[in-house]
Write an enzyme that holds these catalytic residues in place. Structure first.
Site, PDB file in Angstrom:
ATOM      1  N   TYR A   1     -16.751  61.191  31.635  1.00  0.00           N
ATOM      2  CA  TYR A   1     -16.428  60.553  30.357  1.00  0.00           C
ATOM      3  C   TYR A   1     -16.395  61.545  29.202  1.00  0.00           C
ATOM      4  O   TYR A   1     -15.765  61.292  28.189  1.00  0.00           O
ATOM      5  CB  TYR A   1     -17.468  59.466  30.030  1.00  0.00           C
ATOM      6  CG  TYR A   1     -17.177  58.116  30.631  1.00  0.00           C
ATOM      7  CD1 TYR A   1     -17.032  57.957  32.005  1.00  0.00           C
ATOM      8  CD2 TYR A   1     -17.072  56.986  29.832  1.00  0.00           C
ATOM      9  CE1 TYR A   1     -16.783  56.713  32.562  1.00  0.00           C
ATOM     10  CE2 TYR A   1     -16.828  55.738  30.366  1.00  0.00           C
ATOM     11  CZ  TYR A   1     -16.682  55.608  31.731  1.00  0.00           C
ATOM     12  OH  TYR A   1     -16.444  54.370  32.259  1.00  0.00           O
TER      13      TYR A   1
ATOM     14  N   LYS B   1     -21.015  62.009  45.166  1.00  0.00           N
ATOM     15  CA  LYS B   1     -19.977  62.399  46.125  1.00  0.00           C
ATOM     16  C   LYS B   1     -20.194  63.876  46.436  1.00  0.00           C
ATOM     17  O   LYS B   1     -19.311  64.718  46.223  1.00  0.00           O
ATOM     18  CB  LYS B   1     -18.577  62.151  45.544  1.00  0.00           C
ATOM     19  CG  LYS B   1     -18.109  60.714  45.636  1.00  0.00           C
ATOM     20  CD  LYS B   1     -17.775  60.231  47.048  1.00  0.00           C
ATOM     21  CE  LYS B   1     -16.455  60.752  47.538  1.00  0.00           C
ATOM     22  NZ  LYS B   1     -16.158  60.217  48.923  1.00  0.00           N
TER      23      LYS B   1
ATOM     24  N   ASP C   1     -18.636  55.904  47.664  1.00  0.00           N
ATOM     25  CA  ASP C   1     -17.725  54.939  48.290  1.00  0.00           C
ATOM     26  C   ASP C   1     -18.492  54.004  49.209  1.00  0.00           C
ATOM     27  O   ASP C   1     -18.277  52.788  49.222  1.00  0.00           O
ATOM     28  CB  ASP C   1     -16.570  55.656  49.020  1.00  0.00           C
ATOM     29  CG  ASP C   1     -17.036  56.797  49.910  1.00  0.00           C
ATOM     30  OD1 ASP C   1     -18.228  57.168  49.871  1.00  0.00           O
ATOM     31  OD2 ASP C   1     -16.193  57.334  50.661  1.00  0.00           O
TER      32      ASP C   1
ATOM     33  N   ASP D   1     -20.258  53.175  36.148  1.00  0.00           N
ATOM     34  CA  ASP D   1     -19.338  52.207  35.554  1.00  0.00           C
ATOM     35  C   ASP D   1     -18.727  51.338  36.655  1.00  0.00           C
ATOM     36  O   ASP D   1     -18.725  50.111  36.575  1.00  0.00           O
ATOM     37  CB  ASP D   1     -18.245  52.953  34.780  1.00  0.00           C
ATOM     38  CG  ASP D   1     -17.278  52.008  34.111  1.00  0.00           C
ATOM     39  OD1 ASP D   1     -17.744  51.047  33.453  1.00  0.00           O
ATOM     40  OD2 ASP D   1     -16.058  52.203  34.237  1.00  0.00           O
TER      41      ASP D   1
ATOM     42  N   ASP E   1     -19.845  47.143  37.807  1.00  0.00           N
ATOM     43  CA  ASP E   1     -18.894  46.024  37.862  1.00  0.00           C
ATOM     44  C   ASP E   1     -18.864  45.418  39.261  1.00  0.00           C
ATOM     45  O   ASP E   1     -18.823  44.197  39.432  1.00  0.00           O
ATOM     46  CB  ASP E   1     -17.474  46.485  37.505  1.00  0.00           C
ATOM     47  CG  ASP E   1     -17.162  46.320  36.027  1.00  0.00           C
ATOM     48  OD1 ASP E   1     -18.078  46.517  35.204  1.00  0.00           O
ATOM     49  OD2 ASP E   1     -16.011  45.982  35.691  1.00  0.00           O
TER      50      ASP E   1
HETATM   51  C1  IPM Z   1     -18.944  49.699  30.270  1.00  0.00           C
HETATM   52  C2  IPM Z   1     -17.535  49.670  29.765  1.00  0.00           C
HETATM   53  C3  IPM Z   1     -17.276  50.935  28.948  1.00  0.00           C
HETATM   54  C4  IPM Z   1     -17.406  52.119  29.881  1.00  0.00           C
HETATM   55  C5  IPM Z   1     -15.913  50.956  28.230  1.00  0.00           C
HETATM   56  C6  IPM Z   1     -15.751  49.768  27.304  1.00  0.00           C
HETATM   57  C7  IPM Z   1     -15.710  52.233  27.474  1.00  0.00           C
HETATM   58  O1  IPM Z   1     -16.652  49.523  30.820  1.00  0.00           O
HETATM   59  O2  IPM Z   1     -19.874  49.786  29.438  1.00  0.00           O
HETATM   60  O3  IPM Z   1     -19.139  49.618  31.480  1.00  0.00           O
HETATM   61  O4  IPM Z   1     -16.463  52.462  30.596  1.00  0.00           O
HETATM   62  O5  IPM Z   1     -18.488  52.710  29.898  1.00  0.00           O
HETATM   63 MG    MG Z   2     -17.566  49.207  32.705  1.00  0.00          MG
END
Ligand code: IPM
Ligand code: MG
Length: 368
Positions: free
Chosen positions: A142, A193, A226, A250, A254
């Site tokens: 990032y 990784k 992975d 990240d 999710d």
């Molecule tokens: C998160 C979000 C952020 C990230 C975005 C909004 C920049 O997806 O906090 O997981 O990628 O870190």
């Molecule tokens: Mg995110």
């Protein structure tokens, strides 16, 4: 406990809607005298840009620096396509993470028995899961340099980002994960990784050194990223604390959302190093993001924002009993049948954002 100065940055998309409910919950705790705090909002995001030409006006940045904690809504959406890249970076959530050096992103993921019907994973797979993703938050892909889009001599374009970690950056996030594991089941799974990436090989080496030298009682295992994505939906109960870098964290957080039934159930805390005066730089944020497709409709699930405030009760106020009360109130609201559309299974009572907030407040009233 001294009075805390809480800054609300509702931001974009569904941010304002879900933050309105989180703020009502925060005001309940203040009104009942259970915590001492002031709650003030500052302009941030697309609406601020329309008013002032900046996503994060100087006055907001000043508040970001001085507040005891930030309650953050969401950042992003289609409007950003029209905003120059440099302006976007200057006024982004990532800028705040970097500005306050919020290097530890803590993302708890639990299975909610009340939501079993809306969980895409079978009960026997996900039931009982209680894990935390500890994501490094201020380095890696990032933020690594060089970065950018360049035009090559032959006219082709080339986009570049750099995955980079220094040993001190790995050490400090590893300590967060090991310390947290010590308050839980005592197990850390470090995800990288290292089979492909040098930064991953260094990650593994440093994590093992910190473990050996400082946390030998914690159980440490390694997993490739992975495989971790697969294991999260195949056998998530195996995890206690997952320690990983910015990009993998990240993606994996999710992915872990499926365990909770919806991304709308995932809170997070981004923490920095405690300062000499005892203050802990902190930002609390639902994991889901701005969800432009449902923004403004009053249907977004506010529970991730509410649960993020529970993390604020725990970390900023040092009040685990209050955090637990809020967690139980959320459980109660769900047990009473309140379901925003993201959680709704057939036959359940569908409610909007505001009514879900009402359900949590009602449960707080009856539990307190
Ligand atoms: C998160 C979000 C952020 C990230 C975005 C909004 C920049 O997806 O906090 O997981 O990628 O870190
Ligand atoms: Mg995110």
């Amino acid at each position: 406990m001294s009075k805390r100065d809480l800054l609300v940055l509702a931001g974009d998309g569904i941010g304002p809607e879900v933050m309105a409910e989180a703020c009502r919950v925060a005001e309940w705790f203040i009104g009942k005298g259970r915590i001492e705090a002031t709650l003030t909002a500052s302009p941030f995001g697309v609406s601020a840009w329309r008013d002032s030409g900046e996503l994060m006006p100087a006055s907001t940045l000043q508040r970001v620096r001085e507040a005891d904690a930030i309650l953050f809504g969401a950042n992003g959406g289609p409007e950003y396509d029209a905003i120059p890249h440099a302006l976007r970076r200057a006024g982004s959530l990532l800028r705040i993470r970097k500005e306050l050096d919020l290097y530890a992103n803590i993302r708890p993921v639990r299975h909610w028995p009340e939501l079993a019907a809306s969980c895409p994973l079978k009960d026997e797979v996900a039931g009982g899961t209680d894990l935390v993703v500890v994501r490094e938050n201020t380095s890696g892909l990032y933020f690594g340099e060089p970065r950018g889009i360049e035009t090559l001599a032959d006219g082709r374009k080339r986009g570049v980002n750099t995955q980079s970690y220094s040993s001190d950056e790995i050490e400090r996030i590893a300590r967060v994960a090991f310390t947290l594991a010590g308050t839980r089941q005592g197990r850390v799974c470090s995800v990288d990784k290292s089979n492909v990436m040098e930064s991953g090989a260094l990650w593994r080496e440093v994590v093992h050194r910190v473990h050996r030298e400082e946390f030998p009682r914690i159980e440490l295992s390694d997993m490739l990223a992975d495989n971790c994505a697969m294991q999260l939906v195949r056998a998530p109960r195996q995890f206690d604390v997952i320690l990983t870098d910015n990009m993998f964290g990240d993606l994996l957080s999710d992915c872990a959302g499926s365990i909770s039934g919806s991304l709308g159930m995932l809170p997070s805390a981004s923490l920095g190093a405690r300062r000499a005066d005892g203050r802990l730089p902190a930002l609390y944020e639902p994991v889901h993001g701005s969800a432009p497709d449902i923004a403004g409709q009053g249907v977004a699930n506010p529970l991730a924002a509410v649960l993020s405030f529970a993390m604020c009760l725990q970390y900023t106020f040092g009040a685990p009993g209050e955090a637990d009360l809020l967690l139980r109130a959320v459980r109660q609201a769900l047990a009473d049948g309140a379901r925003t559309p993201d959680l709704a299974a057939s036959g359940s009572r569908r409610v909007g954002t505001r009514q879900m907030g009402d359900a949590v407040l009602a449960a707080l009233g009856s539990l307190a």
